[in-house]
Design a protein around this motif. Structure first.
Motif, PDB file in Angstrom:
ATOM      1  N   GLU A  37       0.835  -1.202   0.000  1.00 33.31           N
ATOM      2  CA  GLU A  37       0.000   0.000   0.000  1.00 33.31           C
ATOM      3  C   GLU A  37       0.868   1.250   0.000  1.00 33.31           C
ATOM      4  OE1 GLU A  37      -3.288   2.456   0.005  1.00 33.31           O
ATOM      5  OE2 GLU A  37      -3.152   0.317  -0.392  1.00 33.31           O
ATOM      6  N   LEU A  38       1.906   1.242   0.805  1.00 38.38           N
ATOM      7  CA  LEU A  38       2.812   2.383   0.861  1.00 38.38           C
ATOM      8  C   LEU A  38       3.527   2.569  -0.471  1.00 38.38           C
ATOM      9  CD1 LEU A  38       3.909   4.536   2.768  1.00 38.38           C
ATOM     10  CD2 LEU A  38       5.682   2.931   3.449  1.00 38.38           C
ATOM     11  N   LEU A  39       3.938   1.463  -1.085  1.00 36.74           N
ATOM     12  CA  LEU A  39       4.623   1.527  -2.377  1.00 36.74           C
ATOM     13  C   LEU A  39       3.679   2.066  -3.456  1.00 36.74           C
ATOM     14  CD1 LEU A  39       7.272   0.886  -3.799  1.00 36.74           C
ATOM     15  CD2 LEU A  39       6.417  -1.414  -4.203  1.00 36.74           C
ATOM     16  N   ARG A  40       2.407   1.675  -3.424  1.00 36.99           N
ATOM     17  CA  ARG A  40       1.441   2.166  -4.399  1.00 36.99           C
ATOM     18  C   ARG A  40       1.254   3.674  -4.263  1.00 36.99           C
ATOM     19  NH1 ARG A  40      -3.400   3.885  -4.724  1.00 36.99           N
ATOM     20  NH2 ARG A  40      -3.887   3.541  -2.544  1.00 36.99           N
ATOM     21  N   VAL A  41       1.188   4.154  -3.032  1.00 32.01           N
ATOM     22  CA  VAL A  41       1.026   5.593  -2.805  1.00 32.01           C
ATOM     23  C   VAL A  41       2.242   6.358  -3.301  1.00 32.01           C
ATOM     24  CG1 VAL A  41       0.840   7.346  -0.990  1.00 32.01           C
ATOM     25  CG2 VAL A  41      -0.582   5.300  -0.897  1.00 32.01           C
ATOM     26  N   VAL A  42       3.431   5.831  -3.042  1.00 30.53           N
ATOM     27  CA  VAL A  42       4.659   6.506  -3.482  1.00 30.53           C
ATOM     28  C   VAL A  42       4.724   6.536  -5.005  1.00 30.53           C
ATOM     29  CG1 VAL A  42       7.165   6.292  -3.539  1.00 30.53           C
ATOM     30  CG2 VAL A  42       5.959   6.045  -1.389  1.00 30.53           C
ATOM     31  N   ARG A  43       4.420   5.420  -5.652  1.00 32.58           N
ATOM     32  CA  ARG A  43       4.457   5.378  -7.125  1.00 32.58           C
ATOM     33  C   ARG A  43       3.438   6.328  -7.736  1.00 32.58           C
ATOM     34  NH1 ARG A  43       4.923  -1.129  -8.221  1.00 32.58           N
ATOM     35  NH2 ARG A  43       7.143  -1.302  -7.728  1.00 32.58           N
ATOM     36  N   THR A  44       2.259   6.395  -7.152  1.00 31.92           N
ATOM     37  CA  THR A  44       1.227   7.294  -7.666  1.00 31.92           C
ATOM     38  C   THR A  44       1.663   8.743  -7.539  1.00 31.92           C
ATOM     39  OG1 THR A  44      -0.475   5.707  -7.034  1.00 31.92           O
ATOM     40  CG2 THR A  44      -1.199   7.951  -7.442  1.00 31.92           C
ATOM     41  N   SER A  45       2.223   9.116  -6.417  1.00 34.12           N
ATOM     42  CA  SER A  45       2.650  10.512  -6.226  1.00 34.12           C
ATOM     43  C   SER A  45       3.817  10.860  -7.145  1.00 34.12           C
ATOM     44  CB  SER A  45       3.005  10.766  -4.768  1.00 34.12           C
ATOM     45  OG  SER A  45       4.096   9.979  -4.387  1.00 34.12           O
ATOM     46  N   ILE A  46       4.729   9.910  -7.390  1.00 34.60           N
ATOM     47  CA  ILE A  46       5.836  10.163  -8.321  1.00 34.60           C
ATOM     48  C   ILE A  46       5.292  10.367  -9.728  1.00 34.60           C
ATOM     49  CG2 ILE A  46       7.833   9.117  -9.451  1.00 34.60           C
ATOM     50  CD1 ILE A  46       8.548   7.872  -6.753  1.00 34.60           C
ATOM     51  N   GLY A  47       4.332   9.525 -10.141  1.00 39.35           N
ATOM     52  CA  GLY A  47       3.745   9.662 -11.467  1.00 39.35           C
ATOM     53  C   GLY A  47       3.019  10.988 -11.636  1.00 39.35           C
ATOM     54  N   GLN A  48       2.298  11.418 -10.623  1.00 42.14           N
ATOM     55  CA  GLN A  48       1.593  12.703 -10.697  1.00 42.14           C
ATOM     56  C   GLN A  48       2.580  13.858 -10.812  1.00 42.14           C
ATOM     57  OE1 GLN A  48      -0.768  12.564  -7.152  1.00 42.14           O
ATOM     58  NE2 GLN A  48      -2.427  11.387  -8.120  1.00 42.14           N
ATOM     59  N   GLU A  49       3.658  13.779 -10.065  1.00 43.39           N
ATOM     60  CA  GLU A  49       4.660  14.851 -10.121  1.00 43.39           C
ATOM     61  C   GLU A  49       5.351  14.886 -11.478  1.00 43.39           C
ATOM     62  OE1 GLU A  49       6.682  18.123  -8.738  1.00 43.39           O
ATOM     63  OE2 GLU A  49       5.050  17.058  -7.760  1.00 43.39           O
ATOM     64  N   LEU A  50       5.659  13.719 -12.042  1.00 42.14           N
ATOM     65  CA  LEU A  50       6.289  13.685 -13.363  1.00 42.14           C
ATOM     66  C   LEU A  50       5.346  14.233 -14.437  1.00 42.14           C
ATOM     67  CD1 LEU A  50       8.153  10.254 -13.307  1.00 42.14           C
ATOM     68  CD2 LEU A  50       9.168  12.528 -13.343  1.00 42.14           C
ATOM     69  N   ARG A  51       4.057  13.910 -14.351  1.00 41.95           N
ATOM     70  CA  ARG A  51       3.095  14.446 -15.318  1.00 41.95           C
ATOM     71  C   ARG A  51       2.974  15.962 -15.197  1.00 41.95           C
ATOM     72  NH1 ARG A  51      -0.424  10.699 -13.399  1.00 41.95           N
ATOM     73  NH2 ARG A  51       0.072   8.695 -14.290  1.00 41.95           N
ATOM     74  N   ALA A  52       3.075  16.470 -13.983  1.00 41.80           N
ATOM     75  CA  ALA A  52       2.957  17.915 -13.781  1.00 41.80           C
ATOM     76  C   ALA A  52       4.187  18.658 -14.305  1.00 41.80           C
ATOM     77  CB  ALA A  52       2.762  18.228 -12.299  1.00 41.80           C
ATOM     78  N   VAL A  53       5.366  18.070 -14.149  1.00 38.67           N
ATOM     79  CA  VAL A  53       6.597  18.745 -14.561  1.00 38.67           C
ATOM     80  C   VAL A  53       6.852  18.568 -16.056  1.00 38.67           C
ATOM     81  CG1 VAL A  53       9.104  18.754 -14.265  1.00 38.67           C
ATOM     82  CG2 VAL A  53       7.627  18.591 -12.282  1.00 38.67           C
ATOM     83  N   PHE A  54       6.681  17.344 -16.562  1.00 36.27           N
ATOM     84  CA  PHE A  54       6.975  17.048 -17.961  1.00 36.27           C
ATOM     85  C   PHE A  54       5.667  16.745 -18.691  1.00 36.27           C
ATOM     86  CE2 PHE A  54      10.652  15.550 -15.507  1.00 36.27           C
ATOM     87  CZ  PHE A  54      11.622  16.386 -16.039  1.00 36.27           C
ATOM     88  N   GLU A  55       5.236  17.693 -19.529  1.00 33.05           N
ATOM     89  CA  GLU A  55       4.007  17.498 -20.276  1.00 33.05           C
ATOM     90  C   GLU A  55       4.292  16.594 -21.467  1.00 33.05           C
ATOM     91  OE1 GLU A  55       0.895  20.115 -22.863  1.00 33.05           O
ATOM     92  OE2 GLU A  55       1.966  21.083 -21.235  1.00 33.05           O
ATOM     93  N   LEU A  56       3.446  15.610 -21.678  1.00 36.93           N
ATOM     94  CA  LEU A  56       3.602  14.694 -22.808  1.00 36.93           C
ATOM     95  C   LEU A  56       3.143  15.367 -24.095  1.00 36.93           C
ATOM     96  CD1 LEU A  56       2.298  11.370 -21.238  1.00 36.93           C
ATOM     97  CD2 LEU A  56       4.654  12.016 -21.676  1.00 36.93           C
ATOM     98  N   PRO A  57       3.851  15.144 -25.199  1.00 34.12           N
ATOM     99  CA  PRO A  57       3.437  15.754 -26.470  1.00 34.12           C
ATOM    100  C   PRO A  57       2.150  15.098 -26.979  1.00 34.12           C
ATOM    101  CG  PRO A  57       5.317  14.306 -26.814  1.00 34.12           C
ATOM    102  CD  PRO A  57       5.081  14.376 -25.339  1.00 34.12           C
ATOM    103  N   ARG A  58       1.274  15.913 -27.534  1.00 29.54           N
ATOM    104  CA  ARG A  58       0.007  15.415 -28.061  1.00 29.54           C
ATOM    105  C   ARG A  58       0.143  14.999 -29.526  1.00 29.54           C
ATOM    106  NH1 ARG A  58      -2.061  14.170 -23.533  1.00 29.54           N
ATOM    107  NH2 ARG A  58      -2.424  15.887 -22.143  1.00 29.54           N
ATOM    108  N   ASP A  59       0.934  15.733 -30.314  1.00 33.98           N
ATOM    109  CA  ASP A  59       1.129  15.429 -31.724  1.00 33.98           C
ATOM    110  C   ASP A  59       2.574  15.035 -31.962  1.00 33.98           C
ATOM    111  OD1 ASP A  59      -1.499  16.147 -32.325  1.00 33.98           O
ATOM    112  OD2 ASP A  59      -0.943  18.275 -32.458  1.00 33.98           O
ATOM    113  N   LEU A  60       2.768  14.124 -32.899  1.00 36.49           N
ATOM    114  CA  LEU A  60       4.125  13.709 -33.245  1.00 36.49           C
ATOM    115  C   LEU A  60       4.782  14.780 -34.110  1.00 36.49           C
ATOM    116  CD1 LEU A  60       3.609   9.938 -34.121  1.00 36.49           C
ATOM    117  CD2 LEU A  60       4.694  10.883 -32.105  1.00 36.49           C
ATOM    118  N   PRO A  61       6.079  14.967 -33.965  1.00 30.93           N
ATOM    119  CA  PRO A  61       6.790  15.911 -34.838  1.00 30.93           C
ATOM    120  C   PRO A  61       6.757  15.416 -36.297  1.00 30.93           C
ATOM    121  CG  PRO A  61       8.181  15.221 -32.992  1.00 30.93           C
ATOM    122  CD  PRO A  61       6.931  14.427 -32.935  1.00 30.93           C
ATOM    123  N   PRO A  62       6.876  16.321 -37.255  1.00 28.68           N
ATOM    124  CA  PRO A  62       6.810  15.911 -38.665  1.00 28.68           C
ATOM    125  C   PRO A  62       7.891  14.905 -39.063  1.00 28.68           C
ATOM    126  CG  PRO A  62       6.805  18.319 -38.461  1.00 28.68           C
ATOM    127  CD  PRO A  62       6.961  17.759 -37.099  1.00 28.68           C
TER     128      PRO A  62
END
Length: 130
Positions: free
Chosen positions: A86-111
């Protein structure tokens, strides 16, 4: 001497309770305490009554220490931390949320990437691969 017996016996009894030994472990430990008291009385030259009192105090301190250690262990078991999964799941979830907030994923592929994928797709359907 009595103070040392009380402290040592109480600490030994509490340690046995913390380690989750059954209450029957007090029988052999009491025998070891009796041997220690008898040897001590022979070395120091105590009379028989003092030896009996030392033995009674040692056995009682073992039992009281076991009782107090068992009660204290029960309090510590109620306040145990959450399971590691349970503790590991919480840590992984918070790390994933922080990474999504800092690094935005590209929506369109470059040409350039679209061109490379088109070439790979065309090369796959070529007749020499059939």
């Amino acid at each position: 001497m009595i103070t040392g017996i009380i402290v040592f016996g109480g600490a030994a009894g509490a340690l046995l309770a913390f380690r989750h030994f059954k209450v029957f472990v007090l029988v052999p430990v009491s025998m070891l305490a009796a041997i220690g008291v008898i040897l001590y009385s022979r070395v120091t030259g105590e009379d028989f009554r003092a030896t009996v009192i030392d033995f009674i105090v040692s056995v009682l301190s073992l039992q009281i220490g076991y009782l107090v250690g068992g009660i204290a262990g029960g309090f510590f078991m109620k306040a145990k931390p959450p399971k590691v999964s349970e503790l590991l799941r919480v840590v992984r979830t918070s790390i994933g949320q922080e990474l999504r907030a800092v690094f935005e994923l590209p929506r369109d592929l470059p040409p350039q990437m679209v061109a490379v994928l088109a070439r790979l797709d065309d090369g796959y359907w070529a007749p020499d691969h059939l």
